[in-house]
Design a protein around this motif. Sequence first.
Motif, short mmCIF file in Angstrom:
data_model
loop_
_atom_site.label_atom_id
_atom_site.label_comp_id
_atom_site.label_asym_id
_atom_site.label_seq_id
_atom_site.Cartn_x
_atom_site.Cartn_y
_atom_site.Cartn_z
N LEU A 86 0.74 -1.19 0.15
CA LEU A 86 0.03 -0.09 -0.13
C LEU A 86 0.76 1.17 0.06
N LYS A 87 0.48 2.49 -0.64
CA LYS A 87 1.10 3.62 -0.76
C LYS A 87 0.13 4.80 -0.21
N PRO A 88 0.77 5.79 0.39
CA PRO A 88 -0.25 6.77 0.69
C PRO A 88 -1.23 7.32 -0.29
N GLU A 89 -0.71 7.26 -1.50
CA GLU A 89 -2.06 7.59 -2.55
C GLU A 89 -3.00 6.51 -2.69
N ASP A 90 -3.03 5.24 -2.02
CA ASP A 90 -4.47 4.43 -2.05
C ASP A 90 -5.17 4.66 -0.90
N THR A 91 -4.93 5.87 -0.08
CA THR A 91 -5.79 6.48 0.85
C THR A 91 -7.25 7.15 0.17
N ALA A 92 -8.17 6.63 0.64
CA ALA A 92 -9.46 6.84 0.01
C ALA A 92 -10.53 6.06 0.76
N VAL A 93 -11.86 6.39 0.48
CA VAL A 93 -12.97 5.58 0.89
C VAL A 93 -13.24 4.42 -0.30
N TYR A 94 -13.26 3.32 0.02
CA TYR A 94 -13.34 2.08 -0.56
C TYR A 94 -14.79 1.73 -0.81
N TYR A 95 -15.37 1.47 -1.93
CA TYR A 95 -16.78 1.09 -2.08
C TYR A 95 -16.90 -0.20 -2.93
N CYS A 96 -17.72 -1.11 -2.37
CA CYS A 96 -18.06 -2.20 -3.44
C CYS A 96 -19.44 -2.03 -4.30
N ALA A 97 -19.64 -2.68 -5.35
CA ALA A 97 -20.69 -2.29 -6.10
C ALA A 97 -21.28 -3.74 -6.68
N ALA A 98 -22.52 -3.81 -7.06
CA ALA A 98 -22.88 -5.10 -7.61
C ALA A 98 -23.55 -4.79 -8.96
N ALA A 99 -23.23 -5.53 -9.94
CA ALA A 99 -23.89 -5.47 -11.31
C ALA A 99 -24.65 -6.82 -11.79
N TRP A 100 -25.75 -6.73 -12.18
CA TRP A 100 -26.65 -7.90 -12.63
C TRP A 100 -25.84 -8.51 -13.96
N THR A 101 -25.48 -9.70 -13.73
CA THR A 101 -24.88 -10.33 -15.34
C THR A 101 -25.62 -11.72 -15.64
N GLY A 102 -26.16 -12.14 -14.40
CA GLY A 102 -26.52 -13.56 -14.59
C GLY A 102 -25.61 -14.54 -14.62
N ALA A 103 -25.55 -15.54 -15.66
CA ALA A 103 -24.35 -16.50 -15.38
C ALA A 103 -23.57 -16.15 -16.53
N ARG A 104 -23.26 -14.96 -17.01
CA ARG A 104 -22.22 -14.34 -17.80
C ARG A 104 -21.10 -13.87 -17.36
N ALA A 105 -19.87 -14.40 -17.88
CA ALA A 105 -18.54 -13.76 -17.25
C ALA A 105 -18.22 -12.33 -17.88
N VAL A 106 -18.94 -11.47 -17.47
CA VAL A 106 -18.77 -9.97 -17.84
C VAL A 106 -18.19 -9.13 -16.97
N VAL A 107 -16.89 -8.88 -17.23
CA VAL A 107 -16.23 -7.81 -16.15
C VAL A 107 -16.04 -6.45 -16.76
N ASN A 108 -16.44 -6.10 -17.86
CA ASN A 108 -16.13 -4.60 -18.37
C ASN A 108 -17.67 -4.05 -18.75
N GLY A 109 -17.86 -2.87 -18.71
CA GLY A 109 -18.82 -1.94 -19.06
C GLY A 109 -19.83 -2.40 -18.53
N LEU A 110 -19.56 -2.73 -17.03
CA LEU A 110 -20.88 -3.23 -16.30
C LEU A 110 -21.87 -2.05 -15.94
N PRO A 111 -23.12 -2.16 -16.06
CA PRO A 111 -24.12 -1.13 -15.15
C PRO A 111 -24.19 -1.42 -13.66
N TRP A 112 -23.66 -0.82 -12.91
CA TRP A 112 -23.50 -0.95 -11.53
C TRP A 112 -24.93 -0.64 -10.69
N ASN A 113 -25.64 -1.53 -10.47
CA ASN A 113 -26.97 -1.53 -9.99
C ASN A 113 -26.87 -1.10 -8.49
#
Length: 125
Positions: A86-113
Amino acid sequence: QVQLVESGGGLVQAGGSLRVSCAASGLPFSRYAMGWFRQVPGKEREFLATISWNGGSTYYADSVKGRFTISRDNAKNTVYLQMNSLKPEDTAVYYCAAAWTGARAVVNGLPWNYWGQGTQVTVSS
């Protein structure tokens, strides 16, 4: 009611490690891709990493590739972000998010719900 609750943030020295977690409820967790973001006051939210519904695919921002690892445990409805070197520039508030994909292995361009409320990570120099 969908809830994403982050935990595990705190104060760590530069060069150290920290793992943040995000526990999800109220949604079929294994049908959602999960992601981690961070934000510093006055700046836009920054994408960090995504993991597909079954953990088989991941995608990282260049700024954290090789230092951060995203993982998930569908039995526990939880996604993790392991942060090393870790570096000082990693200082931040960290958020998680969920995006509906069903059973598709999509990891780009996701609409975060859904978004969590965030957890503060502070890296001291």
